[in-house]
Scaffold this motif. Structure first.
Motif, PDB file in Angstrom:
ATOM      1  N   TYR A 169      36.881  47.450  44.318  1.00 15.78           N
ATOM      2  CA  TYR A 169      36.606  47.013  42.950  1.00 15.78           C
ATOM      3  C   TYR A 169      35.322  47.647  42.433  1.00 15.78           C
ATOM      4  O   TYR A 169      34.486  48.110  43.214  1.00 15.78           O
ATOM      5  CB  TYR A 169      36.491  45.482  42.905  1.00 15.78           C
ATOM      6  CG  TYR A 169      37.824  44.797  43.005  1.00 15.78           C
ATOM      7  CD1 TYR A 169      38.573  44.530  41.872  1.00 15.78           C
ATOM      8  CD2 TYR A 169      38.355  44.466  44.244  1.00 15.78           C
ATOM      9  CE1 TYR A 169      39.808  43.921  41.955  1.00 15.78           C
ATOM     10  CE2 TYR A 169      39.595  43.858  44.348  1.00 15.78           C
ATOM     11  CZ  TYR A 169      40.320  43.594  43.193  1.00 15.78           C
ATOM     12  OH  TYR A 169      41.539  43.014  43.280  1.00 15.78           O
ATOM     13  N   PRO A 170      35.147  47.636  41.112  1.00 11.48           N
ATOM     14  CA  PRO A 170      33.871  48.120  40.560  1.00 11.48           C
ATOM     15  C   PRO A 170      32.705  47.286  41.075  1.00 11.48           C
ATOM     16  O   PRO A 170      32.871  46.134  41.483  1.00 11.48           O
ATOM     17  CB  PRO A 170      34.057  47.935  39.044  1.00 11.48           C
ATOM     18  CG  PRO A 170      35.538  47.899  38.831  1.00 11.48           C
ATOM     19  CD  PRO A 170      36.109  47.264  40.059  1.00 11.48           C
ATOM     20  N   ASP A 171      31.523  47.856  41.040  1.00  7.07           N
ATOM     21  CA  ASP A 171      30.329  47.143  41.480  1.00  7.07           C
ATOM     22  C   ASP A 171      30.075  45.917  40.596  1.00  7.07           C
ATOM     23  O   ASP A 171      30.470  45.875  39.429  1.00  7.07           O
ATOM     24  CB  ASP A 171      29.101  48.060  41.417  1.00  7.07           C
ATOM     25  CG  ASP A 171      29.176  49.188  42.439  1.00  7.07           C
ATOM     26  OD1 ASP A 171      29.956  49.058  43.395  1.00  7.07           O
ATOM     27  OD2 ASP A 171      28.456  50.185  42.262  1.00  7.07           O
ATOM     28  N   GLY A 172      29.393  44.953  41.169  1.00  7.78           N
ATOM     29  CA  GLY A 172      28.922  43.826  40.377  1.00  7.78           C
ATOM     30  C   GLY A 172      29.763  42.570  40.448  1.00  7.78           C
ATOM     31  O   GLY A 172      29.422  41.573  39.809  1.00  7.78           O
ATOM     32  N   VAL A 173      30.854  42.570  41.212  1.00  6.96           N
ATOM     33  CA  VAL A 173      31.667  41.366  41.327  1.00  6.96           C
ATOM     34  C   VAL A 173      30.990  40.413  42.312  1.00  6.96           C
ATOM     35  O   VAL A 173      30.781  40.755  43.475  1.00  6.96           O
ATOM     36  CB  VAL A 173      33.098  41.692  41.798  1.00  6.96           C
ATOM     37  CG1 VAL A 173      33.913  40.408  41.945  1.00  6.96           C
ATOM     38  CG2 VAL A 173      33.771  42.644  40.810  1.00  6.96           C
ATOM     39  N   SER A 195      35.340  31.171  46.494  1.00  3.42           N
ATOM     40  CA  SER A 195      34.717  31.577  47.750  1.00  3.42           C
ATOM     41  C   SER A 195      35.098  33.020  48.050  1.00  3.42           C
ATOM     42  O   SER A 195      36.285  33.344  48.109  1.00  3.42           O
ATOM     43  CB  SER A 195      35.186  30.674  48.897  1.00  3.42           C
ATOM     44  OG  SER A 195      34.817  29.334  48.672  1.00  3.42           O
ATOM     45  N   GLY A 196      34.095  33.867  48.222  1.00 10.92           N
ATOM     46  CA  GLY A 196      34.396  35.272  48.481  1.00 10.92           C
ATOM     47  C   GLY A 196      33.158  36.046  48.867  1.00 10.92           C
ATOM     48  O   GLY A 196      32.036  35.528  48.794  1.00 10.92           O
ATOM     49  N   LEU A 197      33.365  37.278  49.273  1.00 18.03           N
ATOM     50  CA  LEU A 197      32.282  38.172  49.660  1.00 18.03           C
ATOM     51  C   LEU A 197      32.174  39.284  48.626  1.00 18.03           C
ATOM     52  O   LEU A 197      33.163  39.955  48.312  1.00 18.03           O
ATOM     53  CB  LEU A 197      32.559  38.755  51.046  1.00 18.03           C
ATOM     54  CG  LEU A 197      31.477  39.680  51.623  1.00 18.03           C
ATOM     55  CD1 LEU A 197      30.184  38.908  51.870  1.00 18.03           C
ATOM     56  CD2 LEU A 197      31.971  40.325  52.921  1.00 18.03           C
ATOM     57  N   SER A 198      30.983  39.501  48.119  1.00 15.74           N
ATOM     58  CA  SER A 198      30.758  40.495  47.068  1.00 15.74           C
ATOM     59  C   SER A 198      30.915  41.914  47.600  1.00 15.74           C
ATOM     60  O   SER A 198      30.925  42.164  48.801  1.00 15.74           O
ATOM     61  CB  SER A 198      29.356  40.318  46.480  1.00 15.74           C
ATOM     62  OG  SER A 198      29.175  39.015  45.994  1.00 15.74           O
ATOM     63  N   ASP A 199      31.047  42.847  46.639  1.00 15.49           N
ATOM     64  CA  ASP A 199      30.966  44.286  46.901  1.00 15.49           C
ATOM     65  C   ASP A 199      32.154  44.862  47.652  1.00 15.49           C
ATOM     66  O   ASP A 199      32.031  45.850  48.382  1.00 15.49           O
ATOM     67  CB  ASP A 199      29.670  44.624  47.649  1.00 15.49           C
ATOM     68  CG  ASP A 199      28.435  44.248  46.853  1.00 15.49           C
ATOM     69  OD1 ASP A 199      28.445  44.465  45.628  1.00 15.49           O
ATOM     70  OD2 ASP A 199      27.476  43.730  47.449  1.00 15.49           O
TER      71      ASP A 199
END
Length: 547
Positions: A158-162, A150-154
């Motif tokens: 961190y690098p893009d795309g996670v 469970s998490g929120l992207s971007d």
């Protein structure tokens, strides 16, 4: 030497034998079984039914201080082995059983950053890893999917795309108040990423926010490998032997590992043969077993021509600051792990007087017992009597900022065999020698000061600090490090031993540096990468001979 015959449902010679059924062992076994390999796993603990978790009971907080304590020296379960910590600043924490320490972990799920793999190049300390973040990223993604993260992207740290398969857990009042201070200071924060289901996922229930994550999850919302990996692995044909305490790995005439000698629950000594062996016994259990496995060819322990087995132990010494607030924060609500994180002070800034940094996380402080005894080592006068009644009035109105500070490797921090301590089967116990360095102490002091500032910016009416928590050694890393040079490392970047090519180590002991984040997802990603390399190159694999 005579051994009891193996169980009839076990192969006489397994294709692969795995030692340890925790985070990395489960990944290895599930991949091998799915591909049709004859696979046996030896685990000294057993299955832990959800019915044994006390989180839904009135006695949970009391039980968490003994039966479910993360320190095996306190818990003293039948599957535990003692650890000599007389020369250690931090107590190692672990759990023996199917699922390993994922049963008791807080499920913090934070990736390493690209810089973590290039510490020497960037900062001139320690060593670079023999692989990069980019090489590991696809394996991170696959582990995230299986574990239901469970998490929120971007996150800009961190690098893009996670991306994550589930939305983040609620911030709650604790997260919102913590974020309020970070916004005021202009410091980075992000909704925390957790291995806890925010919605139903692959048969797992969603989190009900009991806040009991670190004593097992009664709902099964927390991703533990006994439910995410082992059922499928067994359905695919893997053989799991519980209550199996491994005493020694043996080798054949060519110096290849050919079997494990173990003691079963009835005290009988057995032997499981295999063509290939994988160690997944954590950063203390793995070097202990390698040092127990001496022979004429390996007088200093198996796979130890470099002398690095047991050396460079990293534990992530932990510091925290509690803030007390006038407003109610419902700080007994879960998850017990992180609500928001901050990477504001993660990368090196040499003006601070040290290199590297650490990840912060805001955590609730729990109910009466959890609030009172979260940190071992406080004087009894601080915990009971008048102070106990005073602290009860604070329950629900505080939260903790904690830091996972990067612990740089030092050869003096190590795991040895104890001279005068054994487990219940008479096998020498491990001894941990671990001292915090001046660099680490300066790092922790810096973070404590900044965390205090964050609390005050959020409106705390008072703060209290723990400059070094003794019961904080969840992260056991670096004692069989990976590297390209056999003279200075134990395994290569895929976990394959330089000395014994049919021996793999796929757990946290292979870490070159510790990073400043929780390591479980990296351990599992490395295990997936390692086992896939093993499978891909099976035709060239040297194997033990059995006559």
């Amino acid at each position: 030497m005579r051994f009891e015959p193996i169980s009839p449902d076990l192969p006489e010679v397994a294709d692969v034998l795995v030692i340890g059924a925790g985070a990395s062992g489960a990944v290895v076994v599930s991949e091998l079984a799915r591909r049709g390999f004859s696979t046996v796993c030896l685990e000294q603990g057993g299955w832990t039914p959800r019915s044994e978790f006390l989180g839904a009971s009135a006695g949970w907080e009391l039980g968490s201080q003994q039966t479910w304590h993360p320190n095996p020296n306190v818990r003293q379960g039948v599957s535990d082995y003692p650890i000599d910590v007389s020369q250690s600043d931090v107590n190692p924490l672990m759990y023996s059983g199917v699922g390993g320490s994922t049963i008791l972990y807080g499920a913090h799920w934070t990736r390493a950053t690209p810089s973590d793999f290039r510490v020497y190049t960037l900062d001139g300390v320690a060593d670079d890893w023999p692989l990069t973040y980019e090489e590991l990223a696809p394996f991170y993604e696959r582990i995230d999917d299986v574990m239901g993260i469970s998490g929120l992207s971007d996150d800009p740290a961190y690098p893009d795309g996670v991306r994550y398969p589930l939305p983040p857990l609620p911030l709650g009042r604790v997260g919102m108040v913590a974020a309020r201070g970070m916004d005021k200071l202009g410091w980075h924060w992000w909704p925390a990423t957790n291995a806890i289901a925010s919605r139903r996922y692959r048969g797992r229930e969603s989190c009900v926010r009991r806040g009991t994550c670190q004593t097992g999850c009664p709902e099964g919302a927390k991703a533990t490998t006994d439910i995410t990996h082992w059922p499928d692995a067994i359905a695919d044909g893997a053989r799991l032997v519980t209550g199996a305490r491994v005493r020694e790995l043996t080798t054949d005439a060519n110096g290849l590992v050919d079997s494990a000698i173990y003691i079963d629950r009835d005290g009988r000594e057995r032997r499981q043969r295999a063509h290939v062996v994988v160690l997944a016994a954590n950063g203390i259990g793995t070097p202990r077993l390698l040092q127990l496995s001496t022979s004429a060819r390996h007088p200093n322990g198996l796979a130890n021509s470099s002398g690095q087995v047991g050396k460079r132990l990293m534990i992530h010494p932990y510091a925290s600051v509690d803030g007390l607030y006038a407003e109610p924060l419902e700080a007994w609500l879960g998850p017990a792990g992180q609500t928001i994180i901050s990477m504001e002070f993660y990368e090196t800034d040499k003006s601070r007087g040290f290199v590297r940094g650490g990840k912060w996380h805001a955590m609730p402080t729990g109910g009466p017992q959890g609030h009172r005894s979260a940190y071992a080592g406080r004087p009894p006068a601080d915990q009971w009597g008048t102070n106990f009644h005073h602290r009860i009035s604070e329950v629900g109105r505080s939260f903790e900022w904690g830091v996972i500070a990067e612990d740089l490797p030092a050869e003096s921090n190590q795991v040895l065999l104890a001279n005068n301590l054994t487990d219940t089967d008479g096998i020498p116990a491990p001894k941990v020698i671990y001292k915090t360095s001046e660099d680490t102490s300066a790092k922790l002091a810096f973070h404590v000061n900044r965390m205090r500032e964050a609390h005050l910016a959020s409106g705390a009416i008072s703060t209290s600090e723990t400059s070094l928590m003794r019961d904080s050694g969840y992260h056991l890393l670096g004692t069989a490090r990976m590297g390209d040079d056999p003279a200075s490392s134990v395994v290569d970047s895929y976990g394959q031993s330089h000395d014994v090519p049919n021996l793999y180590i796929l757990d946290g002991s292979t870490f070159v540096t510790s990073f400043g984040v929780n390591p479980t997802n990296t351990i599992m990603a490395l295990a997936l990468r390692g086992v896939e390399h093993m499978i891909k190159n099976r035709a060239q694999q040297k194997v033990a001979t059995h006559v």
